[in-house]
Structures are given as C-alpha cells and as structure tokens.
Design a protein around this motif. Structure first.
Motif, PDB file in Angstrom:
ATOM      1  N   ARG A  18       0.836  -1.213   0.000  1.00 52.66           N
ATOM      2  CA  ARG A  18       0.000   0.000   0.000  1.00 52.66           C
ATOM      3  C   ARG A  18       0.869   1.261   0.000  1.00 52.66           C
ATOM      4  O   ARG A  18       0.542   2.252  -0.669  1.00 52.66           O
ATOM      5  CB  ARG A  18      -0.929  -0.025   1.216  1.00 52.66           C
ATOM      6  N   ALA A  19       1.986   1.213   0.713  1.00 54.43           N
ATOM      7  CA  ALA A  19       2.900   2.359   0.686  1.00 54.43           C
ATOM      8  C   ALA A  19       3.501   2.523  -0.709  1.00 54.43           C
ATOM      9  O   ALA A  19       3.698   3.640  -1.190  1.00 54.43           O
ATOM     10  CB  ALA A  19       4.007   2.174   1.729  1.00 54.43           C
ATOM     11  N   GLN A  20       3.800   1.383  -1.361  1.00 54.41           N
ATOM     12  CA  GLN A  20       4.327   1.468  -2.719  1.00 54.41           C
ATOM     13  C   GLN A  20       3.298   2.074  -3.668  1.00 54.41           C
ATOM     14  O   GLN A  20       3.639   2.815  -4.582  1.00 54.41           O
ATOM     15  CB  GLN A  20       4.739   0.083  -3.218  1.00 54.41           C
ATOM     16  N   ASN A  21       2.025   1.776  -3.435  1.00 61.11           N
ATOM     17  CA  ASN A  21       1.002   2.357  -4.294  1.00 61.11           C
ATOM     18  C   ASN A  21       0.925   3.872  -4.108  1.00 61.11           C
ATOM     19  O   ASN A  21       0.641   4.611  -5.054  1.00 61.11           O
ATOM     20  CB  ASN A  21      -0.372   1.723  -4.016  1.00 61.11           C
ATOM     21  N   VAL A  22       1.193   4.343  -2.876  1.00 63.20           N
ATOM     22  CA  VAL A  22       1.281   5.788  -2.643  1.00 63.20           C
ATOM     23  C   VAL A  22       2.400   6.370  -3.510  1.00 63.20           C
ATOM     24  O   VAL A  22       2.230   7.410  -4.158  1.00 63.20           O
ATOM     25  CB  VAL A  22       1.540   6.073  -1.149  1.00 63.20           C
ATOM     26  N   PHE A  23       3.553   5.688  -3.526  1.00 63.85           N
ATOM     27  CA  PHE A  23       4.656   6.149  -4.376  1.00 63.85           C
ATOM     28  C   PHE A  23       4.267   6.114  -5.852  1.00 63.85           C
ATOM     29  O   PHE A  23       4.518   7.057  -6.600  1.00 63.85           O
ATOM     30  CB  PHE A  23       5.888   5.263  -4.166  1.00 63.85           C
ATOM     31  N   ALA A  47       3.325   8.851 -10.902  1.00 59.13           N
ATOM     32  CA  ALA A  47       2.519   9.082 -12.105  1.00 59.13           C
ATOM     33  C   ALA A  47       2.201  10.568 -12.261  1.00 59.13           C
ATOM     34  O   ALA A  47       2.171  11.099 -13.389  1.00 59.13           O
ATOM     35  CB  ALA A  47       1.232   8.260 -12.039  1.00 59.13           C
ATOM     36  N   LEU A  48       1.984  11.254 -11.124  1.00 57.49           N
ATOM     37  CA  LEU A  48       1.761  12.709 -11.195  1.00 57.49           C
ATOM     38  C   LEU A  48       3.023  13.408 -11.673  1.00 57.49           C
ATOM     39  O   LEU A  48       2.958  14.341 -12.498  1.00 57.49           O
ATOM     40  CB  LEU A  48       1.338  13.229  -9.820  1.00 57.49           C
ATOM     41  N   HIS A  49       4.190  12.973 -11.169  1.00 59.33           N
ATOM     42  CA  HIS A  49       5.462  13.511 -11.664  1.00 59.33           C
ATOM     43  C   HIS A  49       5.535  13.354 -13.184  1.00 59.33           C
ATOM     44  O   HIS A  49       5.814  14.314 -13.921  1.00 59.33           O
ATOM     45  CB  HIS A  49       6.632  12.708 -11.061  1.00 59.33           C
ATOM     46  N   LEU A  54       8.865  11.048   2.434  1.00 59.76           N
ATOM     47  CA  LEU A  54       8.393   9.705   2.782  1.00 59.76           C
ATOM     48  C   LEU A  54       9.412   8.650   2.342  1.00 59.76           C
ATOM     49  O   LEU A  54       9.633   7.662   3.048  1.00 59.76           O
ATOM     50  CB  LEU A  54       7.032   9.442   2.135  1.00 59.76           C
ATOM     51  N   HIS A  55      10.030   8.864   1.183  1.00 52.28           N
ATOM     52  CA  HIS A  55      11.096   7.941   0.759  1.00 52.28           C
ATOM     53  C   HIS A  55      12.196   7.882   1.821  1.00 52.28           C
ATOM     54  O   HIS A  55      12.687   6.789   2.164  1.00 52.28           O
ATOM     55  CB  HIS A  55      11.699   8.407  -0.570  1.00 52.28           C
TER      56      HIS A  55
END
Length: 311
Positions: free
Chosen positions: A112-117, A122-124, A261-262
């Motif tokens: 789930r944290a990876q999906n946040v990334f 994708a926005l980047h 967060l990274h």
C-alpha cells in the motif's frame, strides 16, 4: 481414519489461509490519466526520460536490499546495491522498469505504501509530459491531472508538511548515516526530478527545452560520479524550481512530501529499533496513514500552517 486425517488437514489449510488473509492487501491500482500529451517526454526528450527510468530502479532496488540484508551490511548497500543502480542508469533504459519485479519482498511487506509512491510518480510523469508537450493550455492540463490524482485514496497531502519534524523520529537519519553514498545518490535523483521544471517551463520550443535541461543532466551525472555527501537535507522543489513551486504550490508540496516519505521508509528499513519485518511494516503504515495521506489532513499534526516556512 483416512476421513478424519483429511478433515484435520482441511481445517489446518483453512486456518493457514485465514492467517495469510490477515496480511493480504487488495491491489487496486489505477490507470494513469489519459490525454494527448501522454508520453511526450519519452517521444521528444528521450535523454531526460531515460534518466527518470533509471531513477525508478533505484528506490526499489534499495528497499529490497535493505530488507534482505537487514540494513546493516554496508558493503552490500554502498557498494553492490548502489553500483547495481548506477549500472542500470548507465543502460539509459527507454522504458520505466517493473518495480514489483525489482523488489518483490518489499512489495509484499508494504504494497500500500508502494502504491502511494506509484501514484505520486505518475503525477510527476504527467507534469513532465505536459511541460514537454505542445499542449496549448498547460495550466488547465496540470489542474486536471492534480484533480485526478487527488481523487485517489492513495493521494499524498497537498499541504506543506514539517519535514524537519518528520526527520526527528527515533530512527531518523539511520540510513543516511550508515549509507551516506547511497543516500546522496537518492538525493541526486530528487535533485533531477525537481530541478528540470523551471527550465522546461521557460523554454519556448522543443529545441530550447533540450538545451535547457542539458546542464541539469550534466550536474546530475556529476552527482552520480561524486555523490554530494555534504548535503544535510534533501533537495526541495521551491529551492530548485521556485517559479514552478510558486505557480503550482500544491504539486510542489506533494513532491516534497513524496521525497520525505522515501527518506522515512529508508530509515525504517535500516533501523535496529524496528527489528522485525512486522514492526517495520506497522511503522511505515502508521506514518503513511497519520501524516502523509490527504485523508489525514483534518487531524495531521505535521501540516505547516505558515506557507512561507522553509528549512
């Protein structure tokens, strides 16, 4: 007798399945925002696009290696894993890599944290594509992709977070102190990711955009050769692309929060204070849910109220 053994085995299998389900996370990935400018960076500024594809490898490779080595083996991270990343970047990949294939263990730990990334990345990508494209109304296009991003349950807050406080947990700075070369390499990625916005935005045509990003690419490659270990904090969008940050403050804050967060997760994976995978997973999700997701905005104590706050 055989029937009784079979029944016992069936009960045991069900119990194991239920135990496994307690760790199961549904994978509800979204498709990227579709528009005519999709992949403009890949088609028109391939040199820059390939560098971003290399960057995608770095975080996943790092997280996988930190988990598998226990976060204590300095040569395994500073030498082997970092050089694997540099070697991948040197191939100038034309496509972004499959991060689930690079870091299968980490993905199972904290998908789930990876999906946040993934959604923030994708926005980047969308903002790069818009900047590189001939889209006549870039402001409207960027507002649209921001709105699409913020519809997601995995959207990072667009509020400015107090990164200094987020860098003061008991385990904070573990990664950068133990692995300064790889940490500086990660921050070099973040430099590249945010430094290109103002030059791309200012350039009038494709030729000018190509020329505008060239010195940034040269600086970035110099950082890869000689990691800037003297840096004491990650690069921030407003410092490297102040015009972009002023024009799109919500997006600038999302990118800075993403990069913080990274750093937090690198520290968690490397920390001895969280000795088990279960403890690391619990802390990753605590940070994500309480501080980073937009859904926490109403109660988030890390939101900076003063927009002029800087580090």
């Amino acid at each position: 007798m055989f029937i009784r053994i079979g029944a016992i085995a069936a009960v045991a299998m069900i119990a194991l399945a239920l135990a496994g389900c307690s760790q199961f996370e549904p994978r509800d990935k979204r498709f990227y925002y579709r528009a005519l400018w999709n992949f403009a960076l890949r088609e028109d500024l391939a040199e820059l696009d390939s560098e971003f594809n290399g960057v995608d490898f770095g975080h996943s490779n790092l997280y996988e290696n930190l988990l598998l080595t226990g976060g204590k083996d300095v040569p395994a991270i500073e030498d082997r894993a970092r050089k694997e990343t540099l070697a991948f970047i040197a191939t100038k990949p034309r496509l972004n890599p499959n991060e689930e294939a690079i870091a299968p263990t980490y993905m199972k730990l904290a998908w789930r944290a990876q999906n946040v990334f993934d959604e923030a990345h994708a926005l980047h990508r969308a903002t790069y594509d818009i900047m590189a494209s001939a889209e006549p109304d870039k402001d409207r296009a960027i507002r649209n992709v921001l709105a699409y991003y913020q519809e997601s349950a995995y959207a990072l807050t667009a509020k400015r977070l107090d990164h200094r406080r987020l860098d003061q947990f008991p385990y904070s700075k573990t990664f950068r102190h133990r692995f300064p070369l790889f940490n500086a390499t990660i921050w070099s990625y973040h430099y590249l990711q945010v430094a290109v916005y103002d030059p791309l935005q200012a350039a009038r045509d494709l030729t000018a955009k190509t020329q505008a990003v060239r010195p940034i690419l040269m600086t970035y490659r110099r950082y890869l050769d000689q990691p800037p270990v003297e840096w004491t904090f990650m690069p921030l969008t407003a410092e490297l692309s102040p015009l972009f940050a002023a024009r799109y403050p919500e997006i600038a804050d999302i990118f800075d929060n993403l990069h913080m967060l990274h750093d937090n997760i690198s520290d968690i994976l490397a920390s001895d204070l969280l000795p088990t995978w279960e403890a690391k997973r619990a802390e990753i999700y605590r940070l994500v849910d309480r501080y980073y997701l937009a859904s926490a905005d109403a109660t988030n104590p890390m939101i900076v109220q003063d927009r002029e706050h800087r580090h």
